[in-house]
Scaffold this motif. Structure first.
Motif, PDB file in Angstrom:
ATOM      1  N   ASN A 196       0.676  -1.257  -0.135  1.00  0.00           N
ATOM      2  CA  ASN A 196      -0.141  -0.091  -0.147  1.00  0.00           C
ATOM      3  C   ASN A 196       0.895   1.389   0.002  1.00  0.00           C
ATOM      4  O   ASN A 196       0.393   2.414   0.033  1.00  0.00           O
ATOM      5  N   TYR A 220       1.529  -4.406  -7.478  1.00  0.00           N
ATOM      6  CA  TYR A 220       0.018  -3.729  -7.410  1.00  0.00           C
ATOM      7  C   TYR A 220       0.118  -3.030  -6.003  1.00  0.00           C
ATOM      8  O   TYR A 220       0.173  -3.722  -4.969  1.00  0.00           O
ATOM      9  N   PRO A 222      -3.177  -2.509  -3.186  1.00  0.00           N
ATOM     10  CA  PRO A 222      -4.092  -3.698  -2.844  1.00  0.00           C
ATOM     11  C   PRO A 222      -5.333  -3.624  -3.646  1.00  0.00           C
ATOM     12  O   PRO A 222      -5.923  -4.550  -3.970  1.00  0.00           O
ATOM     13  N   GLU A 223      -5.708  -2.599  -3.984  1.00  0.00           N
ATOM     14  CA  GLU A 223      -6.853  -2.364  -4.595  1.00  0.00           C
ATOM     15  C   GLU A 223      -7.100  -2.663  -6.109  1.00  0.00           C
ATOM     16  O   GLU A 223      -7.869  -3.012  -6.602  1.00  0.00           O
ATOM     17  N   ASP A 224      -5.526  -2.971  -6.509  1.00  0.00           N
ATOM     18  CA  ASP A 224      -5.473  -3.258  -7.821  1.00  0.00           C
ATOM     19  C   ASP A 224      -5.154  -4.800  -8.007  1.00  0.00           C
ATOM     20  O   ASP A 224      -5.159  -5.610  -9.174  1.00  0.00           O
ATOM     21  N   GLU A 225      -4.876  -5.503  -6.857  1.00  0.00           N
ATOM     22  CA  GLU A 225      -4.303  -6.626  -6.926  1.00  0.00           C
ATOM     23  C   GLU A 225      -5.338  -7.708  -7.706  1.00  0.00           C
ATOM     24  O   GLU A 225      -6.748  -7.728  -7.256  1.00  0.00           O
ATOM     25  N   ASP A 227      -7.428 -10.955  -8.509  1.00  0.00           N
ATOM     26  CA  ASP A 227      -8.023 -11.950  -7.674  1.00  0.00           C
ATOM     27  C   ASP A 227      -7.719 -13.235  -8.103  1.00  0.00           C
ATOM     28  O   ASP A 227      -8.478 -14.057  -9.099  1.00  0.00           O
ATOM     29  N   ARG A 248      -8.559 -12.266   2.955  1.00  0.00           N
ATOM     30  CA  ARG A 248      -8.152 -11.950   1.860  1.00  0.00           C
ATOM     31  C   ARG A 248      -6.831 -12.992   1.621  1.00  0.00           C
ATOM     32  O   ARG A 248      -6.720 -13.480   0.457  1.00  0.00           O
TER      33      ARG A 248
END
Ligand SMILES: C[S@@+](CC[C@H](N)C(=O)[O-])C[C@H]1O[C@@H](n2cnc3c(N)ncnc32)[C@H](O)[C@@H]1O
Length: 299
Positions: A196, A220, A222-225, A227, A248
């Motif tokens: 982050n 990345y 975290p918000e773009d990592e 799935d 997560r």
């Protein structure tokens, strides 16, 4: 122009206010050092304000002031700013104008982890003993992760003991990228680093280039990592973050895959073992100094 450097030892709980006071009275920068490290090599260094919380019980804050700052006046202003701060062991020295933030790298030496992994500062020759081993060339820059902290060491030793050939590895809280890069050098096919702190992502990408594995590391926020699920996941963050991120992180490990968690102080491991037991089996605990690593296999 030379600078004036103030070193101040504080308890971990006073770090944030001391740092804020130093910046408010005109420090150009504040760096954190592990006050209890006995040798320069054990001193992890960390630039505050970039999303990281120090991990050490006693911290030395090193603040840099312009060369014309008057030490007595700095102390007086600091005292007036926050009467509760203990300034009794404050020390001043003049430092030459240089790439100050990186000066600590001069004291950073090649280090070996496990049977074959070497972390070598980017500007040093690898030692003769490292020949035939796995060498990661590193410039931590301002990001955490030089290998000198026990939590990084515990994770490096864990990776060193795995057969990573052809595998994909997730390094959650990648800092300098040290763990992802070690995994790649140990044979992983590709690695993903998540952090982050934008400076950490930049440092990881730079270090990947430096090691000739830029093509195999993706970083990345975290918000773009993506799935995705991985056979190997390593996360060296703080216990509180490992607790908050547990679902997560568990979701990132494929069935039968392996995880290592560190950034855990002795005494914090039972709660985390309890938390992760719902997803992981064969849980093991390893320690180095005051620090703990938990590893396990995804059910
Ligand atoms: C202790 S450092 C570990 C760095 C490196 N992986 C190592 O082992 O030396 C923790 C890293 O996690 C990042 N971090 C902390 N909380 C995070 C979060 N919630 N999500 C993603 N990264 C986080 C920090 O910015 C920092 O770079």
């Amino acid at each position: 122009m030379p600078f004036i450097e103030l070193s101040l030892r504080v308890r971990a709980e006073d770090e944030a206010r001391a740092e804020r006071a130093l910046m408010d009275i005109g420090a150009l920068s504040v760096t954190l050092l592990d006050a209890d490290a006995e040798t320069p090599n054990e001193r992890a260094v960390l630039e505050p304000g970039v999303g990281e919380t120090p991990l050490w019980p006693q911290i030395t804050l090193v603040a840099l002031f312009p060369g014309d700052a008057v030490p007595e006046l700095v102390l007086h202003t600091l005292e007036a700013f926050d009467e509760g701060l203990d300034l009794s062991d404050a020390q001043f020295r003049e430092v030459a104008d240089q790439d100050w933030e990186r000066a600590w790298m001069d004291q950073y030496e090649p280090l070996k982890f496990g049977a074959r992994t070497w972390i070598v500062p980017w500007n040093m020759e690898a030692p003769a003993e490292a020949e035939g081993g796995v060498i990661v060339r590193l410039d931590p820059g301002l990001a955490f992760g030089s290998g000198t902290h026990p939590t990084t060491s515990l994770c490096l030793q864990w990776l060193d003991g795995l057969d990573l050939r052809g595998k994909a590895v997730l390094d959650y809280g990648c800092g300098s990228g040290i763990l992802a890069l070690a995994a790649l050098k140990l044979g992983a096919a590709r690695a993903v680093g998540v952090d982050n702190d934008p400076q950490a992502l930049a440092a990881s990408a730079d270090n990947a280039q430096r090691n000739g594995v830029g093509e195999r590391l993706a970083v990345y926020a975290p918000e773009d990592e993506p799935d995705a699920r991985y056979p190997v996941v390593v996360a060296n963050i703080l216990a509180s973050a490992l607790d908050a991120l547990a679902p997560r992180l568990a979701d990132r490990v494929e069935t039968g895959g392996l995880i290592a968690l560190s950034g855990i102080l002795q005494g914090q491991e039972q709660e985390l073992l309890q938390r992760y037991r719902q997803w992981f089996e064969a849980l093991e605990v390893a320690t180095e100094g005051d620090w703990v690593r938990i590893s396990g296999r995804r059910r």
